[in-house]
Design a protein around this motif. Structure first.
Motif, PDB file in Angstrom:
ATOM      1  N   ALA A   1      -6.555   2.469  -8.758  1.00 34.72           N
ATOM      2  CA  ALA A   1      -6.761   3.539  -7.780  1.00 34.72           C
ATOM      3  C   ALA A   1      -5.777   4.683  -8.011  1.00 34.72           C
ATOM      4  O   ALA A   1      -6.132   5.861  -7.858  1.00 34.72           O
ATOM      5  CB  ALA A   1      -6.611   2.993  -6.360  1.00 34.72           C
TER       6      ALA A   1
ATOM      7  N   GLY B   1      -6.780   8.446  -8.823  1.00 34.67           N
ATOM      8  CA  GLY B   1      -6.230   9.594  -8.105  1.00 34.67           C
ATOM      9  C   GLY B   1      -5.754  10.682  -9.058  1.00 34.67           C
ATOM     10  O   GLY B   1      -5.935  11.876  -8.796  1.00 34.67           O
TER      11      GLY B   1
ATOM     12  N   PHE C   1     -12.757  -3.445  -2.346  1.00 35.41           N
ATOM     13  CA  PHE C   1     -11.775  -2.491  -2.844  1.00 35.41           C
ATOM     14  C   PHE C   1     -12.096  -2.120  -4.287  1.00 35.41           C
ATOM     15  O   PHE C   1     -12.108  -0.931  -4.653  1.00 35.41           O
ATOM     16  CB  PHE C   1     -10.384  -3.122  -2.730  1.00 35.41           C
TER      17      PHE C   1
ATOM     18  N   GLN D   1       1.273   7.060  -6.557  1.00 34.17           N
ATOM     19  CA  GLN D   1       0.327   8.162  -6.715  1.00 34.17           C
ATOM     20  C   GLN D   1       1.046   9.505  -6.742  1.00 34.17           C
ATOM     21  O   GLN D   1       0.739  10.383  -7.563  1.00 34.17           O
ATOM     22  CB  GLN D   1      -0.674   8.151  -5.567  1.00 34.17           C
TER      23      GLN D   1
ATOM     24  N   GLU E   1     -15.252   0.101  -4.412  1.00 33.60           N
ATOM     25  CA  GLU E   1     -15.058   1.468  -3.942  1.00 33.60           C
ATOM     26  C   GLU E   1     -14.295   2.313  -4.961  1.00 33.60           C
ATOM     27  O   GLU E   1     -14.582   3.504  -5.147  1.00 33.60           O
ATOM     28  CB  GLU E   1     -14.326   1.462  -2.605  1.00 33.60           C
ATOM     29  N   VAL E   2     -13.320   1.715  -5.622  1.00 34.03           N
ATOM     30  CA  VAL E   2     -12.577   2.445  -6.661  1.00 34.03           C
ATOM     31  C   VAL E   2     -13.510   2.809  -7.807  1.00 34.03           C
ATOM     32  O   VAL E   2     -13.487   3.936  -8.319  1.00 34.03           O
ATOM     33  CB  VAL E   2     -11.380   1.607  -7.159  1.00 34.03           C
TER      34      VAL E   2
ATOM     35  N   THR F   1       0.837  -1.208   0.000  1.00 30.24           N
ATOM     36  CA  THR F   1       0.000   0.000   0.000  1.00 30.24           C
ATOM     37  C   THR F   1       0.866   1.250   0.000  1.00 30.24           C
ATOM     38  O   THR F   1       0.501   2.257  -0.602  1.00 30.24           O
ATOM     39  CB  THR F   1      -0.936   0.005   1.214  1.00 30.24           C
TER      40      THR F   1
ATOM     41  N   LEU G   1      -7.096   1.515   3.192  1.00 28.20           N
ATOM     42  CA  LEU G   1      -6.710   0.187   2.717  1.00 28.20           C
ATOM     43  C   LEU G   1      -5.806  -0.516   3.726  1.00 28.20           C
ATOM     44  O   LEU G   1      -5.952  -1.724   3.958  1.00 28.20           O
ATOM     45  CB  LEU G   1      -6.014   0.308   1.361  1.00 28.20           C
TER      46      LEU G   1
ATOM     47  N   THR H   1      -6.572   6.728   0.590  1.00 28.44           N
ATOM     48  CA  THR H   1      -6.528   5.358   0.066  1.00 28.44           C
ATOM     49  C   THR H   1      -5.568   4.504   0.874  1.00 28.44           C
ATOM     50  O   THR H   1      -5.883   3.362   1.254  1.00 28.44           O
ATOM     51  CB  THR H   1      -6.104   5.367  -1.413  1.00 28.44           C
ATOM     52  N   TRP H   2      -4.387   5.041   1.145  1.00 24.52           N
ATOM     53  CA  TRP H   2      -3.394   4.286   1.922  1.00 24.52           C
ATOM     54  C   TRP H   2      -3.910   3.983   3.324  1.00 24.52           C
ATOM     55  O   TRP H   2      -3.800   2.844   3.794  1.00 24.52           O
ATOM     56  CB  TRP H   2      -2.101   5.099   2.012  1.00 24.52           C
TER      57      TRP H   2
ATOM     58  N   LEU I   1      -5.136  -1.649  -7.150  1.00 25.76           N
ATOM     59  CA  LEU I   1      -4.353  -0.536  -6.609  1.00 25.76           C
ATOM     60  C   LEU I   1      -3.819   0.335  -7.740  1.00 25.76           C
ATOM     61  O   LEU I   1      -3.795   1.568  -7.625  1.00 25.76           O
ATOM     62  CB  LEU I   1      -3.203  -1.070  -5.759  1.00 25.76           C
TER      63      LEU I   1
END
Length: 253
Positions: free
Chosen positions: A78, A82, A132, A23, A135-136, A16, A55, A51-52, A75
């Motif tokens: 994600a 971002g 996950f 990101q 949600e993304v 993560t 998660l 997010t970090w 990820l």
């Protein structure tokens, strides 16, 4: 016999952290490409940190032994979301390159069909991975609805906010939290939301056509949510009725 109940969360936590670093790298590339402003930077960094944090906490609670290849794909999505979020936030200051916004979003949408397949083929499906992924997807739709709403009006936000409204309603009516049966129609409607919003935001069609595309997306979403709510209500009533019948039979004995 002594059971080992220890759980080392460091391997999954490190992944993560790598995602958060990726990101920041994406934000740096976007900033150098077109001079992203403060709003874009702050929003992108806030998304990375949130997010970090969320998660990492979820991974620790689920005690997954490894992050897994499917979660790595999610990820990566994600990270792209971002970047899209930062571009949309910065668009309130100045319009970002549409090709860049469309490109990042298109890759994120394409990868949406990859992580599930990877999870099934590698046998690494998990409730956390499914949540996950969902949600993304939901956040990307929210961000795209914000972007399109700047041109077509605030009514477009109904698309991005509908899922979060459903979650809020479930706090008042717990029967909405009951599991839903698998549905190809539901998955298709959810996938179409991102595609239709991206089409409307790509500036390829006249404004009237864009409005029609978004209205189609909203209509499909209302139908899908409405069908699920009615189904959950019907299931709850049947379950409550069965419990009441069983209780009456027990009292009558």
């Amino acid at each position: 016999m002594v059971l080992d109940n220890t759980y080392d969360a460091r391997p999954v936590q490190q992944e993560t952290a790598v995602g958060a670093g990726a990101q920041v790298l994406v934000l740096s590339l976007l900033g150098s490409a077109f001079g992203m402003g403060t709003a874009g930077w702050l929003t992108g960094l806030a998304f990375a940190f949130a997010t970090w944090a969320v998660l990492s906490r979820a991974l620790h609670r689920s005690r997954l032994p490894s992050f897994g290849p499917a979660n790595r794909v999610t990820l990566g999505r994600a990270v792209l979301v971002g970047g899209v979020t930062a571009l949309v936030a910065d668009s309130f200051r100045s319009a970002p390159p549409v090709s860049l916004l469309v490109g990042l979003t298109a890759v994120a949408l394409i990868l949406d069909g990859v992580d599930g397949r990877v999870a099934r083929r590698t046998g690494t499906s998990s409730p956390l991975g499914a949540r996950f992924d969902m949600e993304v997807d939901a956040f990307l739709i929210l961000v795209l609805s914000v972007y399109v709403a700047m041109d077509l009006g605030p009514w477009v936000l109904l698309i991005g906010g509908m899922r979060y409204g459903f979650v809020a309603a479930a706090r008042l009516w717990p029967w909405l939290t009951a599991p839903l049966p698998p549905s190809t129609a539901r998955k298709t409607v959810a996938a179409l939301q991102g595609v239709l919003l991206l089409l409307a935001g790509a500036d390829l069609l006249p404004r009237t056509a864009n409005a029609g595309v978004v209205l189609l997306a909203l209509g499909l979403l209302v139908w899908s949510f409405g069908r699920d709510v009615l189904g959950l209500r019907r299931t709850t009533r049947l379950r409550d009725g069965a419990r009441a019948d069983a209780l009456r039979e027990l009292v009558a004995q």
